[in-house]
Scaffold this active site. Structure first.
Site, PDB file in Angstrom:
ATOM      1  N   HIS A   6       0.810  -1.218   0.000  1.00 54.68           N
ATOM      2  CA  HIS A   6       0.000   0.000   0.000  1.00 54.68           C
ATOM      3  C   HIS A   6       0.841   1.264   0.000  1.00 54.68           C
ATOM      4  CE1 HIS A   6      -3.370  -2.577   1.861  1.00 54.68           C
ATOM      5  NE2 HIS A   6      -3.044  -2.913   0.643  1.00 54.68           N
ATOM      6  N   CYS A  37      -6.553   1.305 -20.655  1.00 55.20           N
ATOM      7  CA  CYS A  37      -6.059   1.946 -19.434  1.00 55.20           C
ATOM      8  C   CYS A  37      -5.029   1.100 -18.689  1.00 55.20           C
ATOM      9  CB  CYS A  37      -7.226   2.303 -18.516  1.00 55.20           C
ATOM     10  SG  CYS A  37      -8.146   0.885 -17.926  1.00 55.20           S
TER      11      CYS A  37
HETATM   12  C1  PEP Z   1      -5.740  -3.540 -15.911  1.00 56.66           C
HETATM   13  O1  PEP Z   1      -5.996  -4.667 -15.510  1.00 56.66           O
HETATM   14  O2  PEP Z   1      -5.116  -3.329 -16.962  1.00 56.66           O
HETATM   15  C2  PEP Z   1      -6.159  -2.351 -15.163  1.00 56.66           C
HETATM   16  C3  PEP Z   1      -6.077  -1.150 -15.687  1.00 56.66           C
HETATM   17  O3  PEP Z   1      -6.621  -2.505 -13.911  1.00 56.66           O
HETATM   18  P1  PEP Z   1      -5.725  -2.913 -12.646  1.00 56.66           P
HETATM   19  O4  PEP Z   1      -4.305  -2.710 -13.043  1.00 56.66           O
HETATM   20  O5  PEP Z   1      -6.176  -2.010 -11.556  1.00 56.66           O
HETATM   21  O6  PEP Z   1      -6.095  -4.333 -12.434  1.00 56.66           O
END
Ligand code: PEP
Ligand code: MG
Length: 754
Positions: free
Chosen positions: A366, A679
């Site tokens: 964290h 993303c």
């Molecule tokens: C992903 O899985 O690419 C994502 C953007 O979410 P996280 O990294 O939070 O799992």
């Protein structure tokens, strides 16, 4: 059995008198060995000091050949002295020459001595040297004598560490001051140059010898009582605990604090003539030395707990604060901590922080999340660091390679200073691009968004010129909270986030917990494969109360604004429909109860579970927008754990299978006229971003620091040409596991900055 002459108390008093005499350090050391030999009724007493080159050098002796002083050396591990230095444990033998490790040094003339007692000279679990007594007759050293010699070694440790031996040798030659390079796990990119600030400052015990034993015993008892009461208080008032101090940890700490054996050892150390502080240090030294040899992780943890307690006790005794005084953080501070709660990091003045190094705590801890948000270069998993540094030591943290340089040599120092200057210059160039639209050379506009997860991320929206927050990971706030945030707390938080960027859309993602994202206050569920387990939207749909509460808080926070919410880990269209139904029901509830609803509500699905790749047209039709979570999508496609360093780099994102899958998502979005963003982390790496544009992506969301580099790539690319180039590479269908090299060569040949 003979006992030591006059006992350790008398010896300590004599040694203190010698320490106060104004003679040279060598003369003092010479007198000290004479005193120890006399007190222990031994013919020989010798001090060996560990040098920077890891050799042990005879620094003073009574009884052995004086000519051997500063001449006789051995490496750590060689002979009995080397064995003690290496094992950091005392060794008592009635016939030294029968020991398999015995190594004969003719210049010392030690062959006439049979019995041998040696103890390590320890400081903070670090071996600084070895103290030895020897006797002609074969004899068994008593426990008491071993203890007494260990206590005496503490005094010598102070003498060595205080730099008083400077007169003899340049102290930089001593192991204590040597430069060291440690390698850990890179956690937050960046280079930090500065000086060590121990998060839990070490108490330097100045007064070792007790004036009044019963008074010291009283102080010890009082401090133990006060410390126990403070821990009980923390356990009882869980709400006020820092996020790093969870109940389980404190309960273990309490258990150790009540350990009778530990308290008994402390009392015995005081009885032997030490002050209460020195007694704690003495017992702690032993524990630390044991800890360094311990390979069993459970026992190591327990010894760590003991170390923690000893630290608390020392602070209690000296009245010093347990954690670094945040107000007086020096410029260019590099925090060094064993572990640290995320809230504790936020307490430091960001402007003065240059880096963070953690002995424990990997990239997913964290505190790493907060460090990333703050942009503080961070390295984790560097065991043993605290033992070899002092507050104020020069240190360099390289968050890209995971290297930590302690007391660096001038050439390392200047190489890194140059690296930091280059980085700063590049950052300036990126800052100048802030208001430049991201348009390729052939006129294609690309939307660059930012990923966020904490309120402290929000200023980056303006600093980077991001078009919006394309992914707001709401779970981070939950992970940092001491307990499950209530609806009004969530409402306030989302509103504060929206208020921080009133002119830019924000895409909130509902709770994505489970797998590595654990809420400390929620019962932990043991799962064989947590990444394939009960997580994200699966929890949301099975425990709709939580999801409803979160959505309601978002809807209220989004009153009269455009609100965007997306659901993580959607595996099929039915899950999206179920989640959407919950959101629409909440919207209805808001309206019925006369709250102002959002001006508009857009609901999206994350594409990160491969099964959805075969329902693309359907999901593209039903969802208001799609967001590709490439981190998870790639981990599931390749069945390779993204957090397991053994396999996480085994397969490349820039491989034909991944690029083809991603291309399908972009195409499905276009067919249904549904916006698609990517993303995952790959969108923030210029070369990967180039590939994504070439397969049809026009919208990417990334960490704030990636926006500048990706934008400067975009400004220099002829997309039409790049598209043709990548299409040709993929069409070759030659079984190559990656197109990375070829694409990089292409980019370099076109002067596209990567
Ligand atoms: C992903 O899985 O690419 C994502 C953007 O979410 P996280 O990294 O939070 O799992
Ligand atoms: Mg994901």
């Amino acid at each position: 059995m003979r006992s030591a002459l006059g006992g350790p108390r008398l010896l300590l008093r004599r040694l203190r008198e010698i320490s106060a005499e104004s003679v040279s350090a060598q003369a003092r050391l010479d007198k000290i060995v004479v005193q120890i030999a006399a007190n222990m009724v031994a013919e020989v007493c010798s001090v060996y000091v560990l040098r920077a080159d890891q050799r042990l050098e005879l620094y003073a002796t009574e009884g052995l050949n004086r000519e051997a002083v500063h001449q006789t050396t051995m490496h750590s591990g060689e002979g009995l002295v080397g064995l003690i230095a290496k094992s950091a444990e005392p060794l008592a033998l009635s016939e030294a020459q029968e020991h398999p490790a015995f190594a004969y040094k003719p210049e010392t003339g030690e062959e006439v001595y049979h019995s041998f007692l040696g103890v390590p000279i320890l400081r903070g679990g670090n071996t600084l040297g070895v103290l030895v007594v020897q006797n002609k007759v074969r004899r068994v050293y008593s426990e008491e004598e071993i203890e007494a010699l260990q206590t005496t070694a503490m005094l010598l440790a102070e003498l060595i560490a205080s730099g008083e031996l400077q007169a003899i040798e340049d102290p930089r030659d001593l192991a204590l001051y040597r430069p060291a390079t440690l390698r850990g796990s890179p956690m937050v990119e960046g280079v930090g140059l500065g000086h060590v600030l121990l998060h839990e400052p070490r108490v330097v015990v100045k007064q070792l010898v007790a004036e009044d034993i019963s008074g010291e015993l009283g102080r010890l008892e009082q401090a133990i009582d006060a410390m126990r009461a403070a821990i009980d208080e923390l356990v009882a008032h869980g709400d006020r605990m820092g996020a790093g101090e969870h109940r389980e940890v404190l309960q273990t700490v309490r258990m150790v604090a009540n350990d009778r054996g530990w308290v008994r050892r402390l009392r015995e150390a005081v009885m032997s003539g030490l002050t209460a502080e020195a007694a704690v240090e003495r017992v702690q030294n032993d524990a630390r030395a044991r800890m360094q040899r311990q390979t069993d992780p459970y026992l190591r943890d327990r010894l760590h707990d003991l170390d923690d307690i000893a630290n608390r006790l020392l602070h209690q005794l000296t009245g010093q604060s347990y954690v670094a005084d945040r107000e007086s953080v020096p410029e260019n501070a590099i925090i060094v901590a064993r572990t640290m709660g995320p809230a504790a990091l936020l307490d430091y003045d960001r402007k003065r922080l240059r880096g963070l190094v953690l002995e424990e705590g990997g990239p997913t801890s964290h505190v790493a999340i907060v460090a990333r948000a703050l942009g503080v270069a961070t390295v984790g998993l560097v065991p043993g660091l605290i033992d070899i540094v002092e507050t104020g030591d020069p240190i360099i943290v390289d968050g890209s390679t995971g290297e930590v340089h302690v007391r660096p040599q001038p050439d390392v120092q200047s190489a890194y200073a140059e690296k930091a200057r280059l980085r700063a210059r590049r950052q300036e160039q990126y800052a100048r691009l802030r208001d430049v639209p991201a348009i390729t050379k052939d006129g294609v506009q690309i939307a660059l968004h930012m990923n966020a997860g904490l309120a402290i991320d929000m200023p980056h929206v303006h600093e980077t010129g991001a078009a919006s927050v394309g992914l707001f990971r709401t779970e981070l706030q939950f992970m940092l909270a001491p307990r499950f945030p209530r609806m009004d707390e969530q409402h306030r938080f989302y509103k504060a986030v929206l208020d921080a960027a009133p002119d830019r859309p924000i895409t909130f993602r509902t709770l994505d917990i489970g797998s590595d994202k654990i809420l400390p206050y929620m019962a932990k569920i043991e799962e064989e494969n947590p990444a394939l387990g009960w997580r994200a939207i699966r929890i949301g749909l099975d425990r709709p109360g939580l999801l409803r509460m979160q959505i309601r808080a978002m809807l209220k926070a989004g009153a009269d604004r455009d609100l965007r919410i997306m659901f993580p880990m959607i595996a099929n269209v039915a899950e999206f429909e179920a989640a959407r139904a919950i959101a629409l029901r909440e919207l209805d509830h808001i309206k019925r109860h006369d709250y102002s609803p959002p001006r508009s509500l857009r609901l999206g699905a994350m594409v990160e579970v491969p099964s959805l790749l075969w329902e693309l047209d359907l999901i593209a039709e039903r969802a208001d927008f799609l967001s590709v979570g490439s981190n998870d999508l790639v981990q599931y496609m390749y069945a390779a754990d993204r957090d397991n360093t053994r396999v996480s780099k085994r397969y490349d994102n820039l491989s034909p299978p991944v690029l083809r899958a991603l291309e399908r998502v972009a195409e499905a979005g276009r067919r249904a006229n549904t916006p698609v963003t990517l993303c995952g982390e790959m969108g923030g790496r210029p070369l990967e971003a180039l590939a994504l544009l070439a397969i049809g992506y026009r919208s990417l969301s990334m960490s704030p620091s990636a926006i500048g580099p990706v934008k400067s790539m975009i400004l220099n690319v002829d997309l039409d040409e790049a598209q043709v180039f990548l299409a040709t590479l993929l069409a070759a269908d030659d079984g190559a596991p990656s197109v990375r090299e070829k694409l990089r060569d292409y980019a370099l040949s076109r002067n596209i900055p990567l």
